[in-house]
Every structure is written in C-alpha cells, then in structure tokens.
Design a protein around this motif. Sequence first.
Motif, PDB file in Angstrom:
ATOM      1  N   VAL A   1       6.353 -21.642 -48.008  1.00  0.00           N
ATOM      2  CA  VAL A   1       5.812 -20.726 -48.138  1.00  0.00           C
ATOM      3  C   VAL A   1       4.882 -20.587 -49.284  1.00  0.00           C
ATOM      4  O   VAL A   1       3.518 -20.062 -49.232  1.00  0.00           O
ATOM      5  N   SER A   2       5.281 -20.843 -50.318  1.00  0.00           N
ATOM      6  CA  SER A   2       4.472 -21.034 -51.693  1.00  0.00           C
ATOM      7  C   SER A   2       3.318 -22.002 -51.369  1.00  0.00           C
ATOM      8  O   SER A   2       2.317 -21.638 -51.730  1.00  0.00           O
ATOM      9  N   GLU A   3       3.499 -23.051 -50.803  1.00  0.00           N
ATOM     10  CA  GLU A   3       2.211 -23.946 -50.314  1.00  0.00           C
ATOM     11  C   GLU A   3       1.329 -23.382 -49.495  1.00  0.00           C
ATOM     12  O   GLU A   3       0.159 -23.441 -49.773  1.00  0.00           O
ATOM     13  N   ALA A   4       1.849 -22.592 -48.483  1.00  0.00           N
ATOM     14  CA  ALA A   4       0.942 -21.903 -47.412  1.00  0.00           C
ATOM     15  C   ALA A   4       0.069 -20.811 -48.097  1.00  0.00           C
ATOM     16  O   ALA A   4      -1.076 -20.621 -47.739  1.00  0.00           O
ATOM     17  N   ALA A   5       0.700 -20.070 -49.033  1.00  0.00           N
ATOM     18  CA  ALA A   5       0.233 -19.123 -50.026  1.00  0.00           C
ATOM     19  C   ALA A   5      -1.089 -19.818 -50.841  1.00  0.00           C
ATOM     20  O   ALA A   5      -2.297 -19.088 -50.896  1.00  0.00           O
ATOM     21  N   SER A   6      -0.790 -20.909 -51.485  1.00  0.00           N
ATOM     22  CA  SER A   6      -1.715 -21.610 -52.110  1.00  0.00           C
ATOM     23  C   SER A   6      -2.815 -21.914 -51.162  1.00  0.00           C
ATOM     24  O   SER A   6      -4.169 -21.814 -51.697  1.00  0.00           O
ATOM     25  N   ALA A   7      -2.559 -22.476 -50.115  1.00  0.00           N
ATOM     26  CA  ALA A   7      -3.593 -22.932 -49.187  1.00  0.00           C
ATOM     27  C   ALA A   7      -4.577 -21.749 -48.879  1.00  0.00           C
ATOM     28  O   ALA A   7      -5.680 -22.051 -48.483  1.00  0.00           O
ATOM     29  N   ALA A   8      -3.909 -20.794 -48.631  1.00  0.00           N
ATOM     30  CA  ALA A   8      -4.719 -19.291 -48.137  1.00  0.00           C
ATOM     31  C   ALA A   8      -5.465 -18.931 -49.432  1.00  0.00           C
ATOM     32  O   ALA A   8      -6.126 -18.040 -49.019  1.00  0.00           O
ATOM     33  N   GLY A   9      -5.238 -19.334 -50.549  1.00  0.00           N
ATOM     34  CA  GLY A   9      -5.900 -18.792 -51.703  1.00  0.00           C
ATOM     35  C   GLY A   9      -5.295 -17.517 -52.027  1.00  0.00           C
ATOM     36  O   GLY A   9      -6.049 -16.493 -52.559  1.00  0.00           O
ATOM     37  N   VAL A  10      -4.150 -17.014 -51.724  1.00  0.00           N
ATOM     38  CA  VAL A  10      -3.510 -15.786 -52.191  1.00  0.00           C
ATOM     39  C   VAL A  10      -2.272 -16.075 -53.010  1.00  0.00           C
ATOM     40  O   VAL A  10      -1.740 -17.310 -52.770  1.00  0.00           O
ATOM     41  N   SER A  11      -1.717 -14.934 -53.579  1.00  0.00           N
ATOM     42  CA  SER A  11      -0.340 -15.145 -54.178  1.00  0.00           C
ATOM     43  C   SER A  11       0.703 -15.204 -53.300  1.00  0.00           C
ATOM     44  O   SER A  11       0.391 -14.837 -52.012  1.00  0.00           O
ATOM     45  N   LEU A  12       1.695 -15.837 -53.625  1.00  0.00           N
ATOM     46  CA  LEU A  12       3.035 -15.463 -52.737  1.00  0.00           C
ATOM     47  C   LEU A  12       3.369 -14.118 -52.172  1.00  0.00           C
ATOM     48  O   LEU A  12       3.499 -14.178 -51.067  1.00  0.00           O
ATOM     49  N   ASN A  13       3.184 -13.266 -53.275  1.00  0.00           N
ATOM     50  CA  ASN A  13       3.402 -11.940 -52.920  1.00  0.00           C
ATOM     51  C   ASN A  13       2.461 -11.451 -51.774  1.00  0.00           C
ATOM     52  O   ASN A  13       2.960 -10.717 -50.774  1.00  0.00           O
ATOM     53  N   GLN A  14       1.152 -11.607 -51.913  1.00  0.00           N
ATOM     54  CA  GLN A  14       0.161 -11.327 -50.839  1.00  0.00           C
ATOM     55  C   GLN A  14       0.489 -12.026 -49.602  1.00  0.00           C
ATOM     56  O   GLN A  14       0.473 -11.457 -48.662  1.00  0.00           O
ATOM     57  N   TRP A  15       0.799 -13.255 -49.723  1.00  0.00           N
ATOM     58  CA  TRP A  15       1.038 -13.955 -48.527  1.00  0.00           C
ATOM     59  C   TRP A  15       2.348 -13.450 -47.436  1.00  0.00           C
ATOM     60  O   TRP A  15       2.118 -13.083 -46.336  1.00  0.00           O
ATOM     61  N   VAL A  16       3.447 -13.226 -48.257  1.00  0.00           N
ATOM     62  CA  VAL A  16       4.388 -12.579 -47.773  1.00  0.00           C
ATOM     63  C   VAL A  16       4.305 -11.265 -47.272  1.00  0.00           C
ATOM     64  O   VAL A  16       4.485 -10.789 -46.101  1.00  0.00           O
ATOM     65  N   GLN A  17       3.500 -10.197 -48.116  1.00  0.00           N
ATOM     66  CA  GLN A  17       3.127  -8.844 -47.552  1.00  0.00           C
ATOM     67  C   GLN A  17       2.374  -9.029 -46.081  1.00  0.00           C
ATOM     68  O   GLN A  17       2.566  -8.233 -45.047  1.00  0.00           O
ATOM     69  N   GLN A  18       1.180  -9.969 -46.122  1.00  0.00           N
ATOM     70  CA  GLN A  18       0.430  -9.968 -45.034  1.00  0.00           C
ATOM     71  C   GLN A  18       1.380 -10.424 -43.732  1.00  0.00           C
ATOM     72  O   GLN A  18       1.139 -10.065 -42.538  1.00  0.00           O
ATOM     73  N   ALA A  19       2.293 -11.378 -44.155  1.00  0.00           N
ATOM     74  CA  ALA A  19       3.058 -11.878 -43.130  1.00  0.00           C
ATOM     75  C   ALA A  19       4.077 -10.725 -42.444  1.00  0.00           C
ATOM     76  O   ALA A  19       4.284 -10.570 -41.096  1.00  0.00           O
ATOM     77  N   LEU A  20       4.559  -9.976 -43.356  1.00  0.00           N
ATOM     78  CA  LEU A  20       5.428  -8.948 -42.861  1.00  0.00           C
ATOM     79  C   LEU A  20       4.631  -7.736 -42.042  1.00  0.00           C
ATOM     80  O   LEU A  20       5.147  -7.029 -41.204  1.00  0.00           O
ATOM     81  N   GLU A  21       3.336  -7.505 -42.524  1.00  0.00           N
ATOM     82  CA  GLU A  21       2.611  -6.634 -41.971  1.00  0.00           C
ATOM     83  C   GLU A  21       2.117  -7.004 -40.394  1.00  0.00           C
ATOM     84  O   GLU A  21       2.087  -6.495 -39.483  1.00  0.00           O
ATOM     85  N   ARG A  22       1.902  -8.385 -40.283  1.00  0.00           N
ATOM     86  CA  ARG A  22       1.800  -8.978 -38.848  1.00  0.00           C
ATOM     87  C   ARG A  22       3.000  -8.884 -37.984  1.00  0.00           C
ATOM     88  O   ARG A  22       2.976  -8.401 -36.800  1.00  0.00           O
ATOM     89  N   GLU A  23       4.079  -9.109 -38.624  1.00  0.00           N
ATOM     90  CA  GLU A  23       5.265  -8.953 -37.957  1.00  0.00           C
ATOM     91  C   GLU A  23       5.689  -7.589 -37.538  1.00  0.00           C
ATOM     92  O   GLU A  23       6.247  -7.303 -36.404  1.00  0.00           O
ATOM     93  N   VAL A  24       5.518  -6.304 -38.302  1.00  0.00           N
ATOM     94  CA  VAL A  24       5.781  -5.089 -37.649  1.00  0.00           C
ATOM     95  C   VAL A  24       4.911  -4.583 -36.891  1.00  0.00           C
ATOM     96  O   VAL A  24       5.024  -3.369 -36.199  1.00  0.00           O
ATOM     97  N   ARG A  25       3.733  -5.202 -36.742  1.00  0.00           N
ATOM     98  CA  ARG A  25       2.708  -4.621 -35.587  1.00  0.00           C
ATOM     99  C   ARG A  25       3.100  -5.137 -34.433  1.00  0.00           C
ATOM    100  O   ARG A  25       2.578  -4.315 -33.449  1.00  0.00           O
ATOM    101  N   THR A  26       3.730  -6.087 -34.330  1.00  0.00           N
ATOM    102  CA  THR A  26       4.162  -6.806 -32.857  1.00  0.00           C
ATOM    103  C   THR A  26       5.401  -5.798 -32.236  1.00  0.00           C
ATOM    104  O   THR A  26       6.292  -5.121 -32.820  1.00  0.00           O
TER     105      THR A  26
END
Length: 111
Positions: free
Chosen positions: A86-111
């Motif tokens: 997850v840390s690697e994915a966040a770095s690759a996306a150019g965001v912090s770990l917190n931002q990456w997790v927040q975005q993932a959670l937001e995507r999940e609760v929309r479904t």
Amino acid sequence: MNNVMNIDGHTAVISFDPDLGQFRGEFTGLNGGADFYANSVEALRKEGARSLKTFLTVCKERGIDPYKNFSGKFVVRVPASLHARVSEAASAAGVSLNQWVQQALEREVRT
C-alpha cells in the motif's frame, strides 16, 4: 452476509436471527440502540420506522445527540506485506499513505 436497508434516510444493517425466526434490523451511526425485528421486509420497514422515531424522540426529550461522533481517526492493523504494498502504491500515485487510503475508502463506500 448482512444486508442494508434505508429507513427515513438512516441506514440499518439487516440480518436473520435463526433463534427467533425473524429478521433483525439495527441502525448504524446512532448513539444508542434502536434495533427492531419483524417477519417480513414490509413489516421490517414499518418496525424500523417506529423504532427510529421512538429513539429520536427520546433523545430529543433528554437533550441527547442521537448520532455518534467520529474523530476522523482510526487505527487499522494489516500484515506488514500489505502495508509495504500500500505504501508503494501511494508513492507511485504521488500521494501520502493517508490520502491513498482515504481515496480507497471513498471508492469502496460509493459502491
């Protein structure tokens, strides 16, 4: 697996209680218990609306906030290998770990 039902704008988790032979509903996000039981979906909606109305009325009469308060912080324990990925994915996306997790959670609760 539990299902959800929206009653008067409030989400309730629905499960089946085999001991009682009835559906059980429990509202999420409330600052107390407002559960309800019924034998059919239609009856569950009616009982849920009745339970919610009673709960909100009692809270108002007692001056209690009926909704849970959330701080916006919580701890999640995951395996170290997942943490690394997850840390690697966040770095690759150019965001912090917190931002990456927040975005993932937001995507999940929309479904």
